[in-house]
Design a protein around this motif. Structure first.
Motif, PDB file in Angstrom:
ATOM      1  N   SER A 146       7.129   2.190   2.068  1.00  0.00           N
ATOM      2  CA  SER A 146       8.665   2.487   2.535  1.00  0.00           C
ATOM      3  C   SER A 146       9.126   1.556   3.389  1.00  0.00           C
ATOM      4  O   SER A 146      10.532   1.177   3.285  1.00  0.00           O
TER       5      SER A 146
ATOM      6  N   SER B 289      -2.789   8.043  -5.109  1.00  0.00           N
ATOM      7  CA  SER B 289      -2.008   9.066  -4.735  1.00  0.00           C
ATOM      8  C   SER B 289      -0.601   8.916  -5.054  1.00  0.00           C
ATOM      9  O   SER B 289       0.130  10.037  -4.786  1.00  0.00           O
TER      10      SER B 289
ATOM     11  N   ASP C  93      -3.694   3.673  16.768  1.00  0.00           N
ATOM     12  CA  ASP C  93      -2.876   4.146  15.879  1.00  0.00           C
ATOM     13  C   ASP C  93      -1.824   3.445  15.312  1.00  0.00           C
ATOM     14  O   ASP C  93      -1.461   3.479  14.119  1.00  0.00           O
TER      15      ASP C  93
ATOM     16  N   GLY D  90      -1.512   3.428  11.054  1.00  0.00           N
ATOM     17  CA  GLY D  90      -0.306   4.269  10.494  1.00  0.00           C
ATOM     18  C   GLY D  90      -0.148   5.601  10.968  1.00  0.00           C
ATOM     19  O   GLY D  90      -0.346   6.248  11.944  1.00  0.00           O
ATOM     20  N   ASP D  91      -0.201   6.435   9.623  1.00  0.00           N
ATOM     21  CA  ASP D  91       0.097   7.990   9.795  1.00  0.00           C
ATOM     22  C   ASP D  91      -1.170   8.544   9.965  1.00  0.00           C
ATOM     23  O   ASP D  91      -1.265   9.739  10.220  1.00  0.00           O
ATOM     24  N   HIS D  92      -2.461   7.879   9.695  1.00  0.00           N
ATOM     25  CA  HIS D  92      -3.603   8.536   9.805  1.00  0.00           C
ATOM     26  C   HIS D  92      -4.243   8.458  10.876  1.00  0.00           C
ATOM     27  O   HIS D  92      -5.080   7.415  11.390  1.00  0.00           O
TER      28      HIS D  92
ATOM     29  N   THR E  14       0.737  -1.175  -0.159  1.00  0.00           N
ATOM     30  CA  THR E  14      -0.066   0.047   0.017  1.00  0.00           C
ATOM     31  C   THR E  14       1.096   1.249  -0.032  1.00  0.00           C
ATOM     32  O   THR E  14       1.945   1.073   0.244  1.00  0.00           O
ATOM     33  N   VAL E  15       0.339   2.357  -0.250  1.00  0.00           N
ATOM     34  CA  VAL E  15       1.024   3.489  -0.118  1.00  0.00           C
ATOM     35  C   VAL E  15       1.655   3.975   1.111  1.00  0.00           C
ATOM     36  O   VAL E  15       2.689   4.342   1.464  1.00  0.00           O
ATOM     37  N   ASP E  16       0.698   3.427   2.339  1.00  0.00           N
ATOM     38  CA  ASP E  16       1.149   3.488   3.609  1.00  0.00           C
ATOM     39  C   ASP E  16       2.383   2.837   3.917  1.00  0.00           C
ATOM     40  O   ASP E  16       3.422   3.225   4.917  1.00  0.00           O
ATOM     41  N   ASN E  17       2.404   1.583   3.384  1.00  0.00           N
ATOM     42  CA  ASN E  17       3.446   0.676   4.087  1.00  0.00           C
ATOM     43  C   ASN E  17       4.554   0.338   3.169  1.00  0.00           C
ATOM     44  O   ASN E  17       5.726  -0.288   3.328  1.00  0.00           O
TER      45      ASN E  17
ATOM     46  N   GLU F 193     -11.118   3.825   7.652  1.00  0.00           N
ATOM     47  CA  GLU F 193     -10.642   4.581   6.351  1.00  0.00           C
ATOM     48  C   GLU F 193     -11.530   4.779   5.368  1.00  0.00           C
ATOM     49  O   GLU F 193     -11.712   5.824   4.760  1.00  0.00           O
TER      50      GLU F 193
ATOM     51  N   ARG G 281      12.362   5.387   1.780  1.00  0.00           N
ATOM     52  CA  ARG G 281      11.421   6.340   1.976  1.00  0.00           C
ATOM     53  C   ARG G 281      10.946   6.402   0.456  1.00  0.00           C
ATOM     54  O   ARG G 281      11.633   6.950  -0.417  1.00  0.00           O
TER      55      ARG G 281
END
Length: 497
Positions: A10, A40, A485, A489-491, A5-8, A270, A16
């Protein structure tokens, strides 16, 4: 197996990845089998996906959402054995110029469009039909030695399954979708279909993740369906409430239009956030609208979690069929997974309460059978509602201090009803006499549900001018965020806008 996914991404590749700057990804040999949405990744142009675990074209469909993707290499994946995989990839990624290091020609693009353009909403024209019916003539077992989709060879353990929509032969994994086919097929119960036929013949429009009914400028009600159902579950409520409200019904991950998405509580939250962001106006300054969440069963637990993280965006909660605590660890999900693996969807349908004789068949067809039954989502649904720590839902209800309306059928499991009600700062309860877990679609019960929700809505404050919302949000966030959290992730959706 790995989902990217875009979140994981990296953490998966060890460096990064900036969604707005990264132009190339090397994912060679990472055992990848699925993707989250790459919409995204606005700068991404080239992806090396060689030697992974991609068996079906649809496993990379979310990757193809990258708006500038020009080169994709799938060499060394089983998907390359699929006869139509190039057409699928080319059709679903109009920007693509090279596939497997081979340039895409104009003729290939035209063939891809002919193959897929209208496939989702019409029968397959080349099928031989049975006389006086839309039913296809089945391909004889002896004519096929391998699955029509993934090309796995049939054995004693890998059995053949005919799709009732097209007559082709598939393995279990490629033919596990169940729905009531259109009237011309002359079936009265849900039948087994392949993935393309499921999308082609379901009453769901798979191009939409939610649908809305009612005035554009009216207060917004967002409905979240139970396990294995779809956004069509609230069809009767949309009809009843849409005269004075904007009623939106959404699909959860692993269901209907989101059937290819993985389901867990973080993903469900989400999905709700995505609908809220897209449909609830935020350009009105301090007067931006809040939303009423109506969640039933699985949808109710998701609504609790979302409201706990976003109390300033939620005007009120209506929670139905979700007054039990799911604290059985991994026992229940494991049991459900075992049951679904031993019995086909045909027999599961006969055991489910949707088959109750007291529910009109036309209602069942409209809200459950014609959209399709998502049996494959059972284990994930059970795991999603499990409480990771004791009193998870009690803490969520305590974190949301707005009005909360519990609606339960008299005959359903209500073991935590009093506990949940007492945890709510402004809790209310209504019991549907003789009602079951299916109150929204049962005769008499559905009318009662519609009326009592309208009564509840009259006391709702719909804008951010309820200044206490911000104070309550700051005070109520502590216990809830620590718990979620790690998954989100970051959201962190509890933050003020």
């Amino acid at each position: 197996m790995v989902k990217i996914t875009v979140d994981n991404i990296s953490s998966k590749i060890g460096k990064r990845v900036d969604p707005h700057l990264t132009t190339e990804l090397n994912l060679d040999g990472m055992e990848i089998d699925s993707f989250g949405s790459f919409a995204s990744m606005t700068a991404l142009e080239k992806v090396d996906l060689r030697n992974n675990w991609i068996r079906f074209p649809r496993q990379v469909e979310k990757l193809l959402e990258a708006p500038r993707l020009r080169e994709l290499d799938l060499t060394g994946n089983d998907v390359c054995k699929s006869h139509n995989y190039r057409a699928f990839i080319i059709y679903h990624c109009q920007t693509l110029q090279f596939l497997d290091d081979i340039g895409i020609t104009d003729d290939e693009r035209m063939e891809a469009e002919e193959c897929f353009l209208d496939q989702e909403k019409k029968p397959f024209a080349e099928m031989e039909l049975q006389k006086g019916s839309q039913r296809p003539v089945w391909i004889p077992d002896d004519n096929t030695r391998e699955c029509s989709e993934c090309h796995v060879e049939f054995t004693t353990l890998t059995r053949r399954h005919h799709c009732r929509g097209c007559g082709k032969i598939f393995c279990e994994k490629c033919c596990h979708h169940w729905l009531l086919l259109p009237e011309g097929f002359n079936y009265t119960d849900p039948t087994r279909t392949c993935y393309p036929c499921y999308r082609a013949h379901s009453s769901i429009d798979f191009k939409m993740k939610w649908e809305a009914k009612g005035p554009d400028d009216a207060p917004i009600i967002l409905c979240i369906h139970p396990a294995m159902a779809s956004r069509q579950f609230f069809s009767l409520q949309m009809d009843a409430w849409s005269a004075n409200y904007r009623v939106i019904s959404m699909d959860l991950p692993a269901h209907a239009s989101r059937i290819d998405d993985s389901l867990n509580m973080a993903a469900a939250v989400e999905a709700v956030q995505e609908v809220v962001d897209a449909t609830v106006p935020t350009d009105l300054g301090e007067n931006f609208k809040k939303v009423i969440l109506v969640g039933w069963a699985l949808g109710g637990y998701v609504a609790m979690k979302y409201a706990a993280l976003n109390p300033h965006r939620v005007a009120g909660l209506v929670l139905g069929g979700c007054s039990t605590e799911n604290s059985a660890g991994k026992i229940m999900p494991g049991l459900i997974k075992t049951v679904t693996s031993l019995f086909s969807g045909k027999y599961l349908w006969m055991l489910l309460p949707q088959n109750a004789k007291h529910v009109p068949r036309d209602v069942i067809d409209r809200v459950i059978l014609r959209p399709g039954l998502n049996y494959g989502a059972w284990p994930a649904c059970a795991e999603t509602t499990q409480e990771p720590t004791p009193d998870t839902y009690v803490k969520a209800l305590q974190a949301y201090t707005g009005p909360t309306f519990f609606i339960n059928g008299e005959k359903e499991n209500r073991s935590a009803e009093s506990k949940f009600l007492n945890a709510s700062a402004d809790g209310r309860l209504h019991i549907i006499k003789k009602g079951t877990h299916l109150c929204p679609i049962e005769p008499n019960s559905s009318d009662e549900v519609n009326e009592i929700v309208i009564d509840f809505l009259r006391d709702i404050k719909w804008t951010k001018l309820d200044l206490l919302a911000k104070e309550r949000h700051d005070q109520a966030q502590v216990d809830v965020d620590v718990e979620y959290d790690a998954n989100l992730g970051d959201h962190v959706y509890g933050q003020e806008l």
